[in-house]
Design a protein around this motif. Structure first.
Motif, short mmCIF file in Angstrom:
data_model
loop_
_atom_site.label_atom_id
_atom_site.label_comp_id
_atom_site.label_asym_id
_atom_site.label_seq_id
_atom_site.Cartn_x
_atom_site.Cartn_y
_atom_site.Cartn_z
N VAL A 99 21.22 31.32 79.62
CA VAL A 99 19.87 30.50 79.28
C VAL A 99 18.94 30.68 77.86
O VAL A 99 19.17 32.29 77.16
CB VAL A 99 19.14 30.84 80.55
N GLN A 100 18.21 30.22 77.13
CA GLN A 100 17.79 29.85 75.66
C GLN A 100 16.11 30.79 76.24
O GLN A 100 15.91 31.68 75.11
CB GLN A 100 17.78 28.87 75.24
N ARG A 101 15.47 29.82 77.31
CA ARG A 101 14.27 30.70 77.59
C ARG A 101 13.75 31.21 78.21
O ARG A 101 14.11 30.38 79.42
CB ARG A 101 12.99 29.29 76.83
N VAL A 102 12.86 31.45 78.93
CA VAL A 102 12.25 32.56 79.99
C VAL A 102 10.60 32.40 80.07
O VAL A 102 10.42 32.65 78.44
CB VAL A 102 12.75 33.97 80.28
N VAL A 103 9.70 31.52 81.12
CA VAL A 103 8.81 31.93 80.77
C VAL A 103 8.44 33.40 82.41
O VAL A 103 8.59 32.30 83.67
CB VAL A 103 7.85 30.67 81.12
N TYR A 104 7.73 34.03 82.37
CA TYR A 104 6.72 35.03 82.90
C TYR A 104 6.07 34.88 83.72
O TYR A 104 5.47 35.08 82.41
CB TYR A 104 7.29 36.90 82.81
N LEU A 105 4.86 34.42 84.73
CA LEU A 105 3.77 34.90 84.51
C LEU A 105 4.15 36.30 85.41
O LEU A 105 3.56 36.76 86.41
CB LEU A 105 3.33 33.90 86.10
N GLY A 106 2.40 37.25 84.40
CA GLY A 106 2.19 38.89 84.64
C GLY A 106 0.74 38.95 85.01
O GLY A 106 0.42 37.27 85.12
N GLY A 107 0.63 39.57 85.18
CA GLY A 107 -1.14 40.05 85.02
C GLY A 107 -1.88 40.57 83.82
O GLY A 107 -1.19 41.79 83.23
N LEU A 108 -3.10 40.12 83.88
CA LEU A 108 -3.80 41.15 82.34
C LEU A 108 -4.62 42.20 83.47
O LEU A 108 -4.29 42.94 84.49
CB LEU A 108 -5.23 40.57 82.83
N GLY A 109 -4.82 42.82 82.12
CA GLY A 109 -4.94 44.69 81.66
C GLY A 109 -4.58 45.52 81.08
O GLY A 109 -3.41 45.27 80.92
N GLU A 110 -4.96 45.75 80.78
CA GLU A 110 -4.80 47.39 79.46
C GLU A 110 -4.19 48.10 79.89
O GLU A 110 -5.00 49.02 80.96
CB GLU A 110 -6.48 47.28 78.71
N GLU A 111 -3.42 48.75 78.94
CA GLU A 111 -2.04 49.77 79.34
C GLU A 111 -3.28 51.01 79.45
O GLU A 111 -3.00 52.18 80.29
CB GLU A 111 -0.94 49.70 78.93
N ARG A 112 -3.98 51.10 78.84
CA ARG A 112 -5.10 52.15 78.47
C ARG A 112 -6.14 52.77 79.91
O ARG A 112 -6.65 53.23 79.57
CB ARG A 112 -5.63 52.37 77.22
N ASP A 113 -6.50 51.42 80.66
CA ASP A 113 -7.02 52.01 81.63
C ASP A 113 -6.23 51.87 83.08
O ASP A 113 -6.77 52.02 83.77
CB ASP A 113 -7.48 49.80 82.08
N ARG A 114 -5.46 52.92 82.68
CA ARG A 114 -5.09 53.52 83.76
C ARG A 114 -4.39 52.48 85.05
O ARG A 114 -4.82 51.94 85.86
CB ARG A 114 -5.00 54.85 84.50
N HIS A 127 8.66 43.83 80.24
CA HIS A 127 9.54 44.67 79.53
C HIS A 127 10.91 44.67 79.60
O HIS A 127 11.81 44.72 78.45
CB HIS A 127 9.12 46.11 79.62
N LEU A 128 11.44 44.79 80.68
CA LEU A 128 12.70 44.49 81.60
C LEU A 128 13.29 43.12 81.15
O LEU A 128 14.28 43.59 80.76
CB LEU A 128 13.18 44.84 82.50
N LEU A 129 11.87 41.79 80.82
CA LEU A 129 12.72 40.70 80.78
C LEU A 129 12.62 40.19 79.50
O LEU A 129 13.69 39.70 79.04
CB LEU A 129 11.79 39.81 81.48
N ALA A 130 11.59 40.94 78.49
CA ALA A 130 11.81 41.21 77.07
C ALA A 130 13.33 41.70 76.42
O ALA A 130 13.49 41.92 75.20
CB ALA A 130 10.80 42.10 76.20
N SER A 131 14.26 42.32 77.42
CA SER A 131 15.56 43.05 76.95
C SER A 131 16.46 41.43 76.91
O SER A 131 17.63 41.32 76.30
CB SER A 131 15.43 44.43 77.38
N GLY A 132 16.42 40.83 77.17
CA GLY A 132 17.16 40.01 77.75
C GLY A 132 17.54 39.02 76.13
O GLY A 132 16.60 39.18 75.49
N SER A 133 18.50 38.15 76.60
CA SER A 133 19.28 38.09 75.25
C SER A 133 18.07 36.27 75.28
O SER A 133 18.20 36.42 73.50
CB SER A 133 20.63 37.35 75.19
N PHE A 134 17.36 36.14 75.51
CA PHE A 134 17.17 34.88 75.20
C PHE A 134 15.43 35.29 75.20
O PHE A 134 14.86 35.95 75.15
CB PHE A 134 16.45 34.49 77.08
N GLU A 135 14.56 33.57 74.73
CA GLU A 135 13.25 34.23 74.11
C GLU A 135 12.43 34.05 75.30
O GLU A 135 12.00 33.69 76.13
CB GLU A 135 12.79 33.46 73.46
#
Length: 309
Positions: A99-114, A127-135
């Motif tokens: 698979v060449q491309r993946v589109v992920y719908l995640g959530g807003l929010g700054e990690e520094r805000d716990r 982050h796990l999806l970003a480890s794939g070979s796809f873009e």
């Protein structure tokens, strides 16, 4: 383009599938039970379970791009490990299929805000999806307004049922809600723009509101504005019990939603607007559309009310 949609029966997925067909794509829907899928006839339906990577190969066959729209929506148990396993299984199967491309719908929010546990889990999936070979293209959104959205349903039912509301302090947290139609437009649009591959974008509607303001706006559309009294002593657990008492939202669903409401979720990077053209829907218009859709769903045809002789 041959496109796979996971979560095709969910709130976002069932709207995304016909939009992709309208855009000229060949769509494959991954479902656990094909007999319960009621989407467009043109869709290729493949059974599989994201928690079992061995079942995913048929769905990935010949797929060029895939959408990842799956998240646990209940509290308790091991939702984080399930989200983690599903993401890893998906990456393994997508990489094996090329698979060449993946589109992920995640959530807003700054990690520094716990971030709340569920928002943290969404970020871990990213982050796990970003480890794939796809873009990977990630779109992060706050509350999505539409009929069937768990977050919006909770706001709507509170505004409808309570003339006076004792609420936690999260009602003063800022949020940038977005209409479901706009989310779908962005999801479909990024496939037409190769420059969005490998990028993360924040998406939101034109209005930044507190939850207090959202409750009052929704109440106004329902014919009344609730009086809201914030108090500092309601914990997420107590708040979820309270919501379970006064709405139809399951307590196990309400708790993760409430835990996430403590985090400000406002767009700070609007680059996507210069790439994908979307006629943004105001919060009030999104409310009207959602209420209209719900009204159409619950209206019983006159013919069905006629008893047989």
């Amino acid at each position: 383009m041959r496109v796979l949609v996971t979560g095709a029966t969910g709130f976002v997925g069932r709207r995304l599938v016909p939009a992709l067909l309208d855009a000229g794509h060949d769509v494959v829907a991954l479902v656990r039970d094909a007999s319960r899928y009621t989407g467009p006839e043109e869709v290729e339906i493949v059974e599989g379970d994201l928690l079992d990577s061995a079942t995913l190969a048929p769905a990935m066959d010949g797929v060029e791009a895939a959408y990842y729209l799956v998240h646990s929506m209940r509290s308790g148990g091991d939702f984080e490990s399930r989200d983690r396993l599903a993401a890893r299984s998906f990456v393994e199967a997508a990489d094996a299929a090329g698979v060449q491309r993946v589109v992920y719908l995640g959530g807003l929010g700054e990690e520094r805000d716990r971030l709340s546990p569920h928002l943290r889990s969404r970020r871990e999936v990213e982050h796990l999806l970003a480890s794939g070979s796809f873009e990977l293209t990630t779109l992060r959104a706050a509350i999505i307004v539409g009929a069937g959205s768990a977050s919006f349903d909770m706001v709507q039912q509170l505004a409808k049922r309570l003339p006076v509301m004792v609420t936690p302090q999260w009602v003063e947290t800022k949020c940038q809600p977005i209409a479901i139609d706009d989310v779908v437009a962005y999801l479909v649009g990024v496939l037409d723009h190769p420059e969005t591959a490998g990028e993360t974008y924040e998406i939101g509607g034109p209005d930044v509101l507190t939850y207090h303001e959202m409750l009052q706006r929704v109440g106004a559309h329902l014919g009344h504005s609730p009086r809201i009294v914030p108090v500092p002593v309601l914990t997420p657990r107590l708040s979820s019990y309270w919501i379970g008492l006064v709405t139809d939202v399951d307590t196990d669903v309400a708790r993760p939603l409430i835990e996430g409401l403590k985090n400000p979720v406002v767009v700070t990077d609007d680059r996507i607007r210069d790439i994908v053209s979307v006629d943004e829907t105001s919060f009030d218009e999104a409310i009207e559309r959602a209420l209209h859709e719900e009204s159409e769903r619950t209206t019983v045809p006159i013919e069905s009310k006629t008893e047989a002789p």
